[in-house]
Design an enzyme around this catalytic site. Sequence first.
Site, mmCIF file in Angstrom:
data_model
loop_
_atom_site.group_PDB
_atom_site.id
_atom_site.type_symbol
_atom_site.label_atom_id
_atom_site.label_comp_id
_atom_site.label_asym_id
_atom_site.label_seq_id
_atom_site.Cartn_x
_atom_site.Cartn_y
_atom_site.Cartn_z
ATOM 1 N N ASP A 27 45.092 44.569 42.536
ATOM 2 C CA ASP A 27 44.808 44.918 40.992
ATOM 3 C C ASP A 27 43.527 46.040 41.181
ATOM 4 O OD1 ASP A 27 43.095 42.957 41.533
ATOM 5 O OD2 ASP A 27 42.499 42.732 39.403
ATOM 6 N N GLU B 284 42.149 40.030 40.860
ATOM 7 C CA GLU B 284 40.930 39.603 41.419
ATOM 8 C C GLU B 284 39.896 40.379 40.326
ATOM 9 O OE1 GLU B 284 37.139 40.253 43.879
ATOM 10 O OE2 GLU B 284 38.524 41.742 42.714
#
Length: 405
Positions: free
Chosen positions: A80, A174
């Site tokens: 991400d 994350e």
Amino acid sequence: MTALERFLRYVTFDTQSDEASAATPSTEKQRVLGAHLARELAELGLEGAHLAENGAVYGWLPATPGRERVPVLALISHMDTAPRVPGDHVKARIVSYEGGELVLNREKGIVMSPADFPDLLDQVGKDLVVTDGTTLLGADDKAGVAEIFTAVEYLMTHPELPHGRVAVCITPDEEVGRGADYVDLKTLGARFAYTVDGGPLGTLEYENFNAAGGEVLIHGVNIHPGDAKGKMKNASLIAAEFISMVPPAEVPAHTEGYEGFYHLCTMVGDESQARLEWIIRDHDWEKFQARKETMARIGAYLEAKYGPGTVEVRLTDSYYNMKEKILPHPQVLEWARAAYRKAGVEPRDVPIRGGTDGARLSYLGLPCPNLSTGGYHFHGVYEYIPVASLEKMTEILVHLLSGMD
């Protein structure tokens, strides 16, 4: 395929996570890249390559004959990208930087200058991957993904290089603090791990902030301003008073290295109610506790000043300094330093002014320092990564995996 080719492919996927979403993962679009990565690992020949139900990607590189007893090592990165800067329609390009201002977008007048970004002075004569200045690039952490995959591919095609079993795990979310939640340590089966999620080439990070989040809720009393004397309690003004009492020199813009900070992330409100969202950081445990106590004392003071029920301060610990869990295993640091040096890169121990999945994983029992990716200025439109760093970091990972015993 080179690390550069992989990286340029991965940044075309929009994978921003969403801190306001309760879904797993927080955005469905992360699964699109996840499915692609799982297929790629399978095509490389890794065992058990798959996209887990929670969005994490796994695969295992078998040990070469005679290396089965070497501790299983995991390489971890995240798919991400940060949610607060545009991350879709990334227009990545390679420029040869010859010094001076680097024009990212001539039409919009977006330039990167050494006056503002002195690290550019070290990049003269290098090819850099940059954006058009309207989005982030995604080197955090698609560069790490590309480097891990390319290193694993190299070992698969060079069986003469001995190595132990290697676990690969790519997590979603994350950037919104949930990446470690998706790692199934039993499934991973690793004894030690490294996140490949750092900045400039050569950095070795095994100290991070102790971290907490602070939510301040202020409940005011709204009265027509023409009749407000002695009655109104303006929640927005009380919020401003709270902000003014936080030490002004102890914010990110005025701190560095091991210096902790208070950071105001969000402020919303009106006369009736206001909300402040803070993050609190310090490497030192005692100072970390003192910072939380400062926030609580400010809230208590304003509560006493304006009356019961006016100010709520909610503090929640997020993660802790992984140094305490890494130092009992000095070999994981020495393996990394040896790999850097074998590739001609002098390692630099750097305290993380933030956190990584590795911090939480270390506290879950998987010692996990953080390695560089080679990128600069993550989470913003001025993000870039030297092409040479992508390739050099791949070489370092090969040395790391084949240098353990």
